[in-house]
Design a protein around this motif. Sequence first.
Motif, short mmCIF file in Angstrom:
data_model
loop_
_atom_site.label_atom_id
_atom_site.label_comp_id
_atom_site.label_asym_id
_atom_site.label_seq_id
_atom_site.Cartn_x
_atom_site.Cartn_y
_atom_site.Cartn_z
N LEU A 15 36.38 40.62 36.81
CA LEU A 15 35.09 39.39 36.92
C LEU A 15 34.66 39.59 38.31
N GLY A 16 35.21 40.24 39.02
CA GLY A 16 34.73 40.64 40.78
C GLY A 16 33.89 41.78 40.61
N ILE A 19 30.33 41.85 39.34
CA ILE A 19 29.57 40.51 39.90
C ILE A 19 29.98 42.01 41.23
N CYS A 20 30.46 42.74 41.47
CA CYS A 20 29.79 43.58 43.21
C CYS A 20 28.96 44.40 41.94
N TRP A 22 26.69 44.50 39.86
CA TRP A 22 25.57 43.36 39.23
C TRP A 22 24.68 42.92 41.55
N ARG A 23 25.96 42.85 42.05
CA ARG A 23 25.46 43.68 43.70
C ARG A 23 24.66 44.52 43.67
#
Length: 89
Positions: A15-16, A19-20, A22-23
């Motif tokens: 998940l991390g 999210i990264c 996406w960033r």
Amino acid sequence: MIEMAMTFAFACFGLGLLICLWRVMFAPTIPDRILALDTMVVNMIALIVLYGMHHKSGLYFEASMLFAMTGFVSSVAYAKFILRGDIIE
């Protein structure tokens, strides 16, 4: 019990990583993208080590060390390119 903990760790680091990602795609500035890429490297290292622990092999630890060195050098080179416009002095 350890299998549940490893499954939870895989899910958290996965998940991390998402999210990264996406960033990296939607960050407002270039330094934010560099930091997100560096964080993605750390998450990938954690996933490789967890995978090695799951399969009880030391080979994945060595692969994660190579990935860490490559990730560090690429982050420094990219940051230097953004600051100076040239990597080699």
